[in-house]
Design a protein around this motif. Structure first.
Motif, PDB file in Angstrom:
ATOM      1  N   MET A 173      37.854  27.013  48.336  1.00  0.00           N
ATOM      2  CA  MET A 173      39.035  26.168  48.269  1.00  0.00           C
ATOM      3  C   MET A 173      38.989  25.272  47.031  1.00  0.00           C
ATOM      4  O   MET A 173      40.011  25.021  46.387  1.00  0.00           O
ATOM      5  N   VAL A 174      37.791  24.788  46.697  1.00  0.00           N
ATOM      6  CA  VAL A 174      37.641  23.959  45.499  1.00  0.00           C
ATOM      7  C   VAL A 174      37.980  24.774  44.245  1.00  0.00           C
ATOM      8  O   VAL A 174      38.694  24.298  43.348  1.00  0.00           O
ATOM      9  N   ILE A 175      37.475  25.999  44.192  1.00  0.00           N
ATOM     10  CA  ILE A 175      37.747  26.858  43.033  1.00  0.00           C
ATOM     11  C   ILE A 175      39.234  27.173  42.928  1.00  0.00           C
ATOM     12  O   ILE A 175      39.811  27.169  41.832  1.00  0.00           O
ATOM     13  N   LEU A 176      39.874  27.413  44.058  1.00  0.00           N
ATOM     14  CA  LEU A 176      41.288  27.749  44.039  1.00  0.00           C
ATOM     15  C   LEU A 176      42.146  26.543  43.664  1.00  0.00           C
ATOM     16  O   LEU A 176      43.218  26.705  43.066  1.00  0.00           O
ATOM     17  N   ILE A 177      41.701  25.348  44.004  1.00  0.00           N
ATOM     18  CA  ILE A 177      42.425  24.148  43.579  1.00  0.00           C
ATOM     19  C   ILE A 177      42.407  24.044  42.057  1.00  0.00           C
ATOM     20  O   ILE A 177      43.418  23.700  41.419  1.00  0.00           O
ATOM     21  N   ILE A 178      41.257  24.358  41.457  1.00  0.00           N
ATOM     22  CA  ILE A 178      41.154  24.360  39.991  1.00  0.00           C
ATOM     23  C   ILE A 178      42.110  25.387  39.383  1.00  0.00           C
ATOM     24  O   ILE A 178      42.647  25.206  38.289  1.00  0.00           O
ATOM     25  N   ALA A 179      42.343  26.474  40.132  1.00  0.00           N
ATOM     26  CA  ALA A 179      43.234  27.530  39.633  1.00  0.00           C
ATOM     27  C   ALA A 179      44.663  27.039  39.438  1.00  0.00           C
ATOM     28  O   ALA A 179      45.420  27.620  38.650  1.00  0.00           O
ATOM     29  N   PHE A 180      45.060  25.965  40.127  1.00  0.00           N
ATOM     30  CA  PHE A 180      46.408  25.422  39.963  1.00  0.00           C
ATOM     31  C   PHE A 180      46.663  24.989  38.515  1.00  0.00           C
ATOM     32  O   PHE A 180      47.818  24.897  38.081  1.00  0.00           O
ATOM     33  N   LEU A 181      45.593  24.715  37.782  1.00  0.00           N
ATOM     34  CA  LEU A 181      45.743  24.252  36.399  1.00  0.00           C
ATOM     35  C   LEU A 181      46.051  25.388  35.439  1.00  0.00           C
ATOM     36  O   LEU A 181      46.525  25.142  34.323  1.00  0.00           O
ATOM     37  N   THR A 182      45.764  26.632  35.841  1.00  0.00           N
ATOM     38  CA  THR A 182      45.895  27.753  34.908  1.00  0.00           C
ATOM     39  C   THR A 182      46.844  28.853  35.383  1.00  0.00           C
ATOM     40  O   THR A 182      47.284  29.662  34.564  1.00  0.00           O
ATOM     41  N   LEU A 183      47.158  28.904  36.676  1.00  0.00           N
ATOM     42  CA  LEU A 183      47.983  29.988  37.206  1.00  0.00           C
ATOM     43  C   LEU A 183      49.273  29.449  37.819  1.00  0.00           C
ATOM     44  O   LEU A 183      49.333  28.278  38.217  1.00  0.00           O
ATOM     45  N   PRO A 184      50.311  30.297  37.913  1.00  0.00           N
ATOM     46  CA  PRO A 184      51.537  29.874  38.587  1.00  0.00           C
ATOM     47  C   PRO A 184      51.271  29.506  40.043  1.00  0.00           C
ATOM     48  O   PRO A 184      50.349  30.025  40.682  1.00  0.00           O
ATOM     49  N   PHE A 185      52.112  28.628  40.572  1.00  0.00           N
ATOM     50  CA  PHE A 185      51.924  28.102  41.921  1.00  0.00           C
ATOM     51  C   PHE A 185      51.891  29.207  42.967  1.00  0.00           C
ATOM     52  O   PHE A 185      51.044  29.201  43.871  1.00  0.00           O
ATOM     53  N   ASP A 186      52.801  30.192  42.859  1.00  0.00           N
ATOM     54  CA  ASP A 186      52.856  31.250  43.865  1.00  0.00           C
ATOM     55  C   ASP A 186      51.617  32.136  43.829  1.00  0.00           C
ATOM     56  O   ASP A 186      51.167  32.623  44.878  1.00  0.00           O
ATOM     57  N   LYS A 187      51.038  32.332  42.647  1.00  0.00           N
ATOM     58  CA  LYS A 187      49.820  33.143  42.532  1.00  0.00           C
ATOM     59  C   LYS A 187      48.643  32.452  43.227  1.00  0.00           C
ATOM     60  O   LYS A 187      47.805  33.101  43.861  1.00  0.00           O
ATOM     61  N   VAL A 188      48.568  31.139  43.102  1.00  0.00           N
ATOM     62  CA  VAL A 188      47.482  30.404  43.735  1.00  0.00           C
ATOM     63  C   VAL A 188      47.635  30.434  45.255  1.00  0.00           C
ATOM     64  O   VAL A 188      46.652  30.583  45.983  1.00  0.00           O
ATOM     65  N   LEU A 189      48.864  30.308  45.737  1.00  0.00           N
ATOM     66  CA  LEU A 189      49.091  30.371  47.184  1.00  0.00           C
ATOM     67  C   LEU A 189      48.664  31.727  47.740  1.00  0.00           C
ATOM     68  O   LEU A 189      48.030  31.807  48.802  1.00  0.00           O
ATOM     69  N   LEU A 190      49.004  32.796  47.033  1.00  0.00           N
ATOM     70  CA  LEU A 190      48.580  34.122  47.461  1.00  0.00           C
ATOM     71  C   LEU A 190      47.060  34.274  47.374  1.00  0.00           C
ATOM     72  O   LEU A 190      46.447  34.933  48.222  1.00  0.00           O
TER      73      LEU A 190
END
Length: 215
Positions: A173-190
């Motif tokens: 979950m921590v890694i995926l939160i960081i992903a919000f900085l580089t990927l579109p919002f819908d991609k992170v949710l998926l």
């Protein structure tokens, strides 16, 4: 006259040899599990999704730089082998090194053998997460992992009884939160959906006392 005492055995209690795997079983498990994981990684790479652990970090770097996932994944795991050797033993470390190497190779070869003309991102998230979860479960049951956070999660399960899947999920979950900085919002949710699928498979099927990661 005393009757002889009959010896009783508890068939429900596995002996040490009962859960040991033969060499050919370990080899087959390493090959099949890493192929399954690599297919899941390919689904994520094609859909621009990320997962957790060192694989997630490698995917993020791949999306940001365009460098090969296989090379990044192999290099990023190198610092964790010392922890694996010190905490989990030589056999676990060797199997994990081989597994990481195979995923690095298979993740490069899979896109050359599989072509996705149409790939639904929701399907990719769920199926990719499931494939990686199944592959990791196979590795765990043969006393191996995929380096990085997997080593830490298995160590905590073996020594403190904390399920590896739950540890993995929290860190992911921590890694995926960081992903919000580089990927579109819908991609992170998926990606979060896929991470939940992956870690539920491990948490439900890999419990302390059933399969040990190190002797």
């Amino acid at each position: 006259m005393t009757k002889p005492i009959a010896r009783t055995t508890n068939s429900d209690t596995p002996k040490k040899d009962d859960i040991s795997h033969r060499l050919y079983e370990d080899v087959l498990a390493l090959l099949l599990s890493t192929m399954v994981v690599s297919l899941g990684v390919t689904l994520y790479s094609e859909s621009v999704l990320v997962t957790g652990s060192t694989a997630g970090a490698a995917l993020l770097i791949e999306h940001a730089t365009g460098f090969s996932f296989g090379v990044i994944f192999f290099v990023i795991n190198l610092p964790f082998y010392w922890l694996a050797y010190k905490r989990m033993g030589t056999a676990f470390t060797i199997k994990t090194f081989v597994a990481v190497g195979l995923v690095s190779i298979f993740s490069k070869l899979t896109p050359m053998m599989v072509d996705f003309t149409m790939l639904n991102p929701v399907y990719a998230a769920v199926a990719g997460g499931a494939l990686m979860g199944i592959g990791l479960l196979m590795l765990f049951r043969h006393r191996a992992g995929l380096g990085g956070i997997n080593i830490l999660a298995l160590y905590l399960q073996e020594h403190f009884g904390i399920r590896a899947g739950y540890v993995q999920l929290a860190i992911d979950m921590v890694i995926l939160i960081i992903a919000f900085l580089t990927l579109p919002f819908d991609k992170v949710l998926l990606s979060i959906l896929g991470a939940v699928v992956l870690n539920l498979i491990i948490a439900i099927n890999h419990r302390p006392g059933r399969y040990l990661a190190a002797r």
